[in-house]
Design a protein around this motif. Structure first.
Motif, PDB file in Angstrom:
ATOM      1  N   LEU A 275      22.508  69.326   3.527  1.00 18.20           N
ATOM      2  CA  LEU A 275      22.626  70.578   4.268  1.00 18.20           C
ATOM      3  C   LEU A 275      21.945  70.405   5.614  1.00 18.20           C
ATOM      4  N   LEU A 276      22.684  70.656   6.691  1.00 18.85           N
ATOM      5  CA  LEU A 276      22.098  70.535   8.014  1.00 18.85           C
ATOM      6  C   LEU A 276      22.699  71.565   8.953  1.00 18.85           C
ATOM      7  N   GLU A 277      22.041  71.700  10.110  1.00 21.80           N
ATOM      8  CA  GLU A 277      22.498  72.632  11.134  1.00 21.80           C
ATOM      9  C   GLU A 277      23.533  71.932  12.015  1.00 21.80           C
ATOM     10  N   THR A 278      24.437  72.707  12.569  1.00 28.74           N
ATOM     11  CA  THR A 278      25.402  72.128  13.490  1.00 28.74           C
ATOM     12  C   THR A 278      25.420  72.924  14.784  1.00 28.74           C
ATOM     13  N   PRO A 279      25.457  72.232  15.938  1.00 33.20           N
ATOM     14  CA  PRO A 279      25.547  70.783  16.088  1.00 33.20           C
ATOM     15  C   PRO A 279      24.245  70.071  15.728  1.00 33.20           C
ATOM     16  N   THR A 280      24.369  68.809  15.315  1.00 28.81           N
ATOM     17  CA  THR A 280      23.227  67.968  14.964  1.00 28.81           C
ATOM     18  C   THR A 280      23.331  66.659  15.726  1.00 28.81           C
ATOM     19  N   TYR A 281      22.165  66.106  16.088  1.00 21.84           N
ATOM     20  CA  TYR A 281      22.196  64.956  16.985  1.00 21.84           C
ATOM     21  C   TYR A 281      22.816  63.731  16.325  1.00 21.84           C
ATOM     22  N   LEU A 282      23.421  62.907  17.166  1.00 23.47           N
ATOM     23  CA  LEU A 282      24.319  61.848  16.727  1.00 23.47           C
ATOM     24  C   LEU A 282      23.630  60.800  15.864  1.00 23.47           C
ATOM     25  N   ALA A 283      22.404  60.400  16.219  1.00 27.68           N
ATOM     26  CA  ALA A 283      21.730  59.346  15.456  1.00 27.68           C
ATOM     27  C   ALA A 283      21.535  59.756  14.002  1.00 27.68           C
ATOM     28  N   ALA A 284      21.185  61.013  13.771  1.00 25.09           N
ATOM     29  CA  ALA A 284      21.020  61.492  12.391  1.00 25.09           C
ATOM     30  C   ALA A 284      22.342  61.428  11.646  1.00 25.09           C
ATOM     31  N   LEU A 285      23.412  61.868  12.289  1.00 18.56           N
ATOM     32  CA  LEU A 285      24.720  61.834  11.642  1.00 18.56           C
ATOM     33  C   LEU A 285      25.148  60.407  11.327  1.00 18.56           C
ATOM     34  N   GLN A 286      24.852  59.477  12.219  1.00 21.13           N
ATOM     35  CA  GLN A 286      25.213  58.082  11.968  1.00 21.13           C
ATOM     36  C   GLN A 286      24.482  57.532  10.744  1.00 21.13           C
ATOM     37  N   ILE A 287      23.219  57.894  10.605  1.00 28.05           N
ATOM     38  CA  ILE A 287      22.455  57.444   9.444  1.00 28.05           C
ATOM     39  C   ILE A 287      23.027  58.040   8.166  1.00 28.05           C
ATOM     40  N   PHE A 288      23.263  59.351   8.170  1.00 30.58           N
ATOM     41  CA  PHE A 288      23.817  59.995   6.976  1.00 30.58           C
ATOM     42  C   PHE A 288      25.204  59.450   6.658  1.00 30.58           C
ATOM     43  N   ASP A 289      25.996  59.205   7.691  1.00 32.35           N
ATOM     44  CA  ASP A 289      27.337  58.659   7.462  1.00 32.35           C
ATOM     45  C   ASP A 289      27.272  57.283   6.809  1.00 32.35           C
ATOM     46  N   SER A 290      26.254  56.490   7.178  1.00 37.07           N
ATOM     47  CA  SER A 290      26.139  55.149   6.612  1.00 37.07           C
ATOM     48  C   SER A 290      25.902  55.189   5.103  1.00 37.07           C
ATOM     49  N   TYR A 291      25.399  56.330   4.608  1.00 38.91           N
ATOM     50  CA  TYR A 291      25.205  56.520   3.172  1.00 38.91           C
ATOM     51  C   TYR A 291      26.318  57.372   2.557  1.00 38.91           C
ATOM     52  N   GLU A 292      27.386  57.588   3.344  1.00 43.37           N
ATOM     53  CA  GLU A 292      28.567  58.323   2.890  1.00 43.37           C
ATOM     54  C   GLU A 292      28.195  59.719   2.393  1.00 43.37           C
ATOM     55  N   ALA A 293      27.350  60.385   3.165  1.00 44.41           N
ATOM     56  CA  ALA A 293      26.904  61.728   2.796  1.00 44.41           C
ATOM     57  C   ALA A 293      28.032  62.742   2.949  1.00 44.41           C
ATOM     58  N   ASP A 294      28.025  63.731   2.085  1.00 42.57           N
ATOM     59  CA  ASP A 294      28.879  64.911   2.237  1.00 42.57           C
ATOM     60  C   ASP A 294      28.032  66.012   2.855  1.00 42.57           C
ATOM     61  N   TYR A 295      28.577  66.709   3.839  1.00 42.39           N
ATOM     62  CA  TYR A 295      27.795  67.698   4.586  1.00 42.39           C
ATOM     63  C   TYR A 295      28.127  69.127   4.179  1.00 42.39           C
ATOM     64  N   GLN A 296      27.083  69.929   4.115  1.00 36.79           N
ATOM     65  CA  GLN A 296      27.213  71.376   4.121  1.00 36.79           C
ATOM     66  C   GLN A 296      26.582  71.845   5.428  1.00 36.79           C
ATOM     67  N   ILE A 297      27.317  72.648   6.182  1.00 40.42           N
ATOM     68  CA  ILE A 297      26.960  72.933   7.564  1.00 40.42           C
ATOM     69  C   ILE A 297      26.536  74.384   7.729  1.00 40.42           C
ATOM     70  N   ALA A 298      25.337  74.590   8.249  1.00 39.30           N
ATOM     71  CA  ALA A 298      24.877  75.925   8.614  1.00 39.30           C
ATOM     72  C   ALA A 298      24.946  76.061  10.134  1.00 39.30           C
ATOM     73  N   PRO A 299      25.620  77.063  10.654  1.00 38.69           N
ATOM     74  CA  PRO A 299      25.735  77.215  12.103  1.00 38.69           C
ATOM     75  C   PRO A 299      24.403  77.615  12.734  1.00 38.69           C
ATOM     76  N   MET A 300      24.343  77.502  14.053  1.00 32.88           N
ATOM     77  CA  MET A 300      23.150  77.859  14.809  1.00 32.88           C
ATOM     78  C   MET A 300      23.463  78.978  15.793  1.00 32.88           C
ATOM     79  N   ASP A 301      22.402  79.701  16.156  1.00 31.52           N
ATOM     80  CA  ASP A 301      22.478  80.648  17.266  1.00 31.52           C
ATOM     81  C   ASP A 301      21.186  80.527  18.063  1.00 31.52           C
ATOM     82  N   GLY A 302      20.841  81.529  18.824  1.00 29.10           N
ATOM     83  CA  GLY A 302      19.668  81.448  19.686  1.00 29.10           C
ATOM     84  C   GLY A 302      18.346  81.379  18.962  1.00 29.10           C
TER      85      GLY A 302
END
Length: 282
Positions: A1-28
């Motif tokens: 579970l992470l916020e979106t948008p999320t910085y690229l390096a974190a996504l690359q790491i999670f992708d390398s472990y074939e993670a499935d994402y649940q996305i919580a949106p962001m506001d101010g």
């Protein structure tokens, strides 16, 4: 579970472990915690990842009320919490807020930081706080992953801090980066107020610009680079798709005059892309 948008390096790491994402949106105010709670109930995620201070790429800081609730939710559900606070020391206004990991009794909460944003980017030396038993387990996993981290840069950081140099360094870069942030915000207001909106970070290194829906910042990047301007298209920060009409700007790497010139060039290009006449905002 992470916020979106999320910085690229974190996504690359999670992708390398074939993670499935649940996305919580962001506001101010940062991550939408009510939405995150719904996702926790429906999907029972295995990890909660958040960057509450000057989030990359938005620059948004999570409110105190949302931090408290997010910490409580993770603790109540026994959910591992990974808090990335890489930009903690780069605050230019307002009072510091406590870490999410410190706001509830959660033995699976981890708080991480780095010296690469304050001393020197090439050091790549970071740190982690957590429950002793969890840290001991992480040490074991680290040893079987890469045997050992090079000690030279760690010794450099230790000596630098031991000599009392870190506080002065942080004060210096805060003053420098604050001025550059302010120069960028002023330039955006002057050049792009009729075409775009953007976040106004209290600290950190980045802000996010939103253009009219239908514009594609990825497609526009080659022309921007040809004119001497570089940005990061925000689609890369959205694991669920989206963000094509947004872009991330870094305000710490260039001087104030270069920032002003860059935004003038970017605004001219974007107006052309919108088939709008170039008019002065003065």
């Amino acid at each position: 579970l992470l916020e979106t948008p999320t910085y690229l390096a974190a996504l690359q790491i999670f992708d390398s472990y074939e993670a499935d994402y649940q996305i919580a949106p962001m506001d101010g105010e940062g991550m939408d915690v009510a939405h995150a709670e719904t996702l926790m109930t429906a999907h029972r995620p295995q990890l909660l990842f958040t960057l509450p201070n000057f989030q990359n790429p938005t620059g948004v800081t999570q409110s105190m009320a949302r931090r408290q609730r997010l910490a409580e939710l993770a603790a109540e559900r026994g959910l591992p919490l990974l808090e990335d606070d890489a930009y903690h020391d780069l605050r230019y206004e307002g009072e510091p807020l406590p870490p999410v990991a410190a706001l509830a009794d959660n033995p699976l909460a981890l708080y991480t930081g780095t010296f690469s944003k304050t001393i020197a980017p090439g050091l790549r030396v970071g740190y982690v706080y957590g429950h002793p038993a969890l840290i001991a387990r992480l040490v074991q996993l680290k040893q079987i992953t890469d045997l050992h981290t090079g000690s030279f840069t760690q010794r450099l950081v230790y000596r630098y801090c031991e000599r009392g140099l870190l506080d002065a360094q942080i004060a210096m870069i805060r003053n420098t980066y604050r001025a550059r942030r302010d120069a960028l915000l002023a330039a955006l207001e002057q050049e792009l107020s009729s075409l775009a909106t953007w976040t106004r970070p209290l600290g950190g290194m980045f802000l996010l610009v939103s253009l009219p829906t239908g514009m594609d910042t990825g497609a526009l990047l080659p022309e921007a680079m040809r004119r001497g301007v570089v940005y990061v298209p925000a689609a890369a920060f959205h694991p669920d798709g989206g963000g094509a009409h947004k872009l991330r700007l870094n305000f710490v790497s260039a001087g104030e005059e270069a920032i002003r010139q860059g935004i003038t060039i970017l605004a001219e290009m974007l107006r052309e892309a919108q088939d709008m006449p170039a008019t002065s905002a003065n």
